[in-house]
Design a protein around this motif. Structure first.
Motif, mmCIF file in Angstrom:
data_model
loop_
_atom_site.group_PDB
_atom_site.id
_atom_site.type_symbol
_atom_site.label_atom_id
_atom_site.label_comp_id
_atom_site.label_asym_id
_atom_site.label_seq_id
_atom_site.Cartn_x
_atom_site.Cartn_y
_atom_site.Cartn_z
ATOM 1 N N ILE A 137 0.115 -6.614 -4.287
ATOM 2 C CA ILE A 137 1.207 -7.085 -5.345
ATOM 3 C C ILE A 137 1.703 -8.549 -4.693
ATOM 4 N N GLU A 138 1.885 -8.451 -3.324
ATOM 5 C CA GLU A 138 2.483 -9.833 -2.941
ATOM 6 C C GLU A 138 1.669 -11.133 -2.872
ATOM 7 N N ASN A 139 0.342 -10.495 -3.002
ATOM 8 C CA ASN A 139 -0.679 -11.725 -2.995
ATOM 9 C C ASN A 139 -1.230 -11.860 -4.241
ATOM 10 N N GLY A 140 -0.731 -11.486 -5.345
ATOM 11 C CA GLY A 140 -0.821 -11.874 -6.686
ATOM 12 C C GLY A 140 -1.641 -10.640 -7.626
ATOM 13 N N GLY A 141 -1.452 -9.371 -7.082
ATOM 14 C CA GLY A 141 -1.953 -8.431 -7.929
ATOM 15 C C GLY A 141 -0.927 -8.008 -8.968
ATOM 16 N N GLY A 142 -1.320 -7.351 -10.049
ATOM 17 C CA GLY A 142 -0.533 -6.743 -11.089
ATOM 18 C C GLY A 142 0.065 -5.396 -11.188
ATOM 19 N N TYR A 143 1.165 -4.867 -11.680
ATOM 20 C CA TYR A 143 1.435 -3.755 -11.524
ATOM 21 C C TYR A 143 2.059 -3.444 -13.243
ATOM 22 N N ALA A 144 1.582 -2.277 -13.720
ATOM 23 C CA ALA A 144 2.023 -1.869 -15.024
ATOM 24 C C ALA A 144 2.477 -0.366 -15.047
ATOM 25 N N GLY A 145 3.589 -0.108 -15.182
ATOM 26 C CA GLY A 145 4.160 1.187 -15.095
ATOM 27 C C GLY A 145 4.676 2.015 -16.330
ATOM 28 N N ILE A 146 4.046 3.104 -16.705
ATOM 29 C CA ILE A 146 4.326 3.721 -17.845
ATOM 30 C C ILE A 146 5.029 5.055 -17.556
ATOM 31 N N HIS A 147 6.201 5.224 -18.273
ATOM 32 C CA HIS A 147 7.271 6.216 -18.539
ATOM 33 C C HIS A 147 7.766 6.715 -16.890
ATOM 34 N N SER A 148 7.206 8.046 -16.584
ATOM 35 C CA SER A 148 7.515 8.337 -15.427
ATOM 36 C C SER A 148 7.272 7.587 -13.957
ATOM 37 N N ALA A 149 6.580 6.578 -14.270
ATOM 38 C CA ALA A 149 6.387 5.548 -12.937
ATOM 39 C C ALA A 149 7.637 5.308 -12.324
ATOM 40 N N SER A 150 8.721 5.090 -13.350
ATOM 41 C CA SER A 150 10.250 5.113 -12.642
ATOM 42 C C SER A 150 10.661 6.244 -12.000
ATOM 43 N N ASP A 151 9.949 7.251 -12.211
ATOM 44 C CA ASP A 151 10.348 8.574 -11.505
ATOM 45 C C ASP A 151 9.416 8.954 -10.086
ATOM 46 N N THR A 152 9.209 7.834 -9.623
ATOM 47 C CA THR A 152 8.152 7.906 -8.423
ATOM 48 C C THR A 152 8.615 7.271 -7.510
ATOM 49 N N GLU A 153 8.477 7.822 -6.191
ATOM 50 C CA GLU A 153 8.746 7.206 -4.694
ATOM 51 C C GLU A 153 10.003 6.761 -4.832
ATOM 52 N N HIS A 154 11.139 7.528 -5.052
ATOM 53 C CA HIS A 154 12.460 7.289 -4.999
ATOM 54 C C HIS A 154 13.035 6.643 -3.555
ATOM 55 N N HIS A 155 12.133 7.243 -2.646
ATOM 56 C CA HIS A 155 12.638 6.537 -1.228
ATOM 57 C C HIS A 155 11.974 5.612 -0.768
ATOM 58 N N TRP A 156 11.209 4.832 -1.533
ATOM 59 C CA TRP A 156 10.464 3.636 -1.169
ATOM 60 C C TRP A 156 11.095 2.580 -1.546
ATOM 61 N N GLN A 157 11.905 1.832 -0.731
ATOM 62 C CA GLN A 157 12.630 0.695 -1.166
ATOM 63 C C GLN A 157 12.215 -0.323 -1.967
ATOM 64 N N TRP A 158 11.076 -0.913 -1.303
ATOM 65 C CA TRP A 158 10.042 -1.836 -1.904
ATOM 66 C C TRP A 158 9.745 -1.571 -3.424
ATOM 67 N N TYR A 159 9.355 -0.416 -3.595
ATOM 68 C CA TYR A 159 8.877 -0.162 -4.882
ATOM 69 C C TYR A 159 9.956 0.096 -5.806
ATOM 70 N N GLY A 160 11.182 0.476 -5.548
ATOM 71 C CA GLY A 160 12.736 0.363 -6.156
ATOM 72 C C GLY A 160 12.831 -1.271 -6.677
ATOM 73 N N ASN A 161 12.673 -1.942 -5.542
ATOM 74 C CA ASN A 161 12.923 -3.498 -6.020
ATOM 75 C C ASN A 161 11.794 -3.922 -6.731
ATOM 76 N N LEU A 162 10.594 -3.562 -6.735
ATOM 77 C CA LEU A 162 9.544 -4.074 -7.604
ATOM 78 C C LEU A 162 9.866 -3.626 -8.984
ATOM 79 N N LEU A 163 10.465 -2.413 -9.405
ATOM 80 C CA LEU A 163 10.514 -2.185 -10.814
ATOM 81 C C LEU A 163 12.150 -2.406 -10.892
ATOM 82 N N GLY A 164 13.033 -2.767 -9.961
ATOM 83 C CA GLY A 164 14.249 -3.214 -10.556
ATOM 84 C C GLY A 164 15.621 -2.109 -10.645
ATOM 85 N N THR A 165 14.797 -0.828 -10.725
ATOM 86 C CA THR A 165 15.657 0.343 -10.951
ATOM 87 C C THR A 165 14.889 1.450 -11.100
#
Length: 284
Positions: A137-165
């Motif tokens: 992602i930091e080198n220019g890749g893209g991410y698209a999250g659908i529905h419970s992608a936001s209920d994933t990896e709650h303890h991975w801080q970088w991922y939470g910062n990526l989604l924002g919440t």
């Protein structure tokens, strides 16, 4: 010896219904657990092949659909993959669908412009895979999250910062009410062609924080909280349900739509999701 008083016998009579109710509740819980177990709702076992059928050597700038679950499993995953694969193929985009986390490494990710997390849940990547995805992602890749992608990896801080919440809870009683969606910023490429207001039945997520106003984030869709009922608290009147995160190089698109399979035959919802994938991957 003291004879039993009238209160003793009446107490025994009152205890019988209590035990009966407890027994009925216990049997109901056993039935619910058995039903969920048989249905596979809580199983992380994939119903798809664990490796893509398309050789990676033939893919350059494609889409990786990733749907690994390690917790609740949505029945909409399979219809989502089928619909997204068809729509992407119609646009000439190469697609691989897998639940094998081994594809989240530098060797595989370099073949894809965007990775789509389709209703992933729980802890799905190991430490090395997380590092590889961060670099992607930091080198220019893209991410698209659908529905419970936001209920994933709650303890991975970088991922939470990526989604924002991340996911907090969802509508309950009713579970999937019809609600009014508000399309914000019609000029955004993802929103082009969507009505200003539209209605949809879904399981509506509430989030740990409101992302509105966070640097780099832009709200795409929000909910009119007065348009549906739920016994849970909502988001205090301002309820973003889809947004983007523009980073120095990579792009993130998230939508909470998609609990039910009907999402992936809904013209507005599909236009919204495909538009998000296109934007995140900077696809033609």
């Amino acid at each position: 010896m003291t004879a039993p008083g009238p209160n003793n016998s009446s107490n025994k009579l009152l205890e019988c219904p209590v035990y009966l109710c407890l027994l009925i509740c216990l049997l109901a819980l056993v039935f619910v657990f058995y039903t969920f177990q048989k249905s596979g709702i809580f199983s992380s076992k994939s119903l798809f092949a664990q490796t893509p059928s398309v050789p990676l050597s033939k893919i350059n700038g494609g889409i990786l659909i990733f749907s690994k679950t390690n917790g609740f499993r949505h029945h909409s995953i399979e219809p989502a993959i089928a619909a997204l694969t068809k729509e992407c193929a119609n646009k000439g985009w190469e697609v691989c669908a897998t639940e094998d986390a081994g594809y989240i490494d530098s060797t595989h990710l370099r073949h894809f412009k965007v990775v789509v997390f389709v209703s992933t849940t729980g802890e799905i990547l190991n430490h090395q895979q997380k590092i590889a995805f961060e670099k992607y992602i930091e080198n220019g890749g893209g991410y698209a999250g659908i529905h419970s992608a936001s209920d994933t990896e709650h303890h991975w801080q970088w991922y939470g910062n990526l989604l924002g919440t991340l996911f907090r809870d969802h509508t309950f009683l009713p579970h999937m009410p019809e609600a009014e969606l508000i399309t914000e910023n019609i000029a955004h490429p993802i929103n082009q062609g969507l009505p200003k207001k539209w209605r949809k039945v879904d399981e509506w997520y509430n989030f740990q924080q409101n992302i509105r106003g966070k640097p780099g984030f832009q709200v795409l869709l929000s909910l009119n909280e007065n348009s549906y009922n739920s016994i849970w608290r909502k988001m205090n009147g301002d309820h973003p349900i889809s947004w983007t995160h523009q980073m120095p190089h990579g792009r993130m698109f998230y939508t909470a739509l998609g609990h039910n399979a009907q999402t992936f035959s809904d013209p507005n919802a599909m236009q919204h999701i495909i538009g998000g994938i296109r934007w995140a991957g900077q696809l033609p």
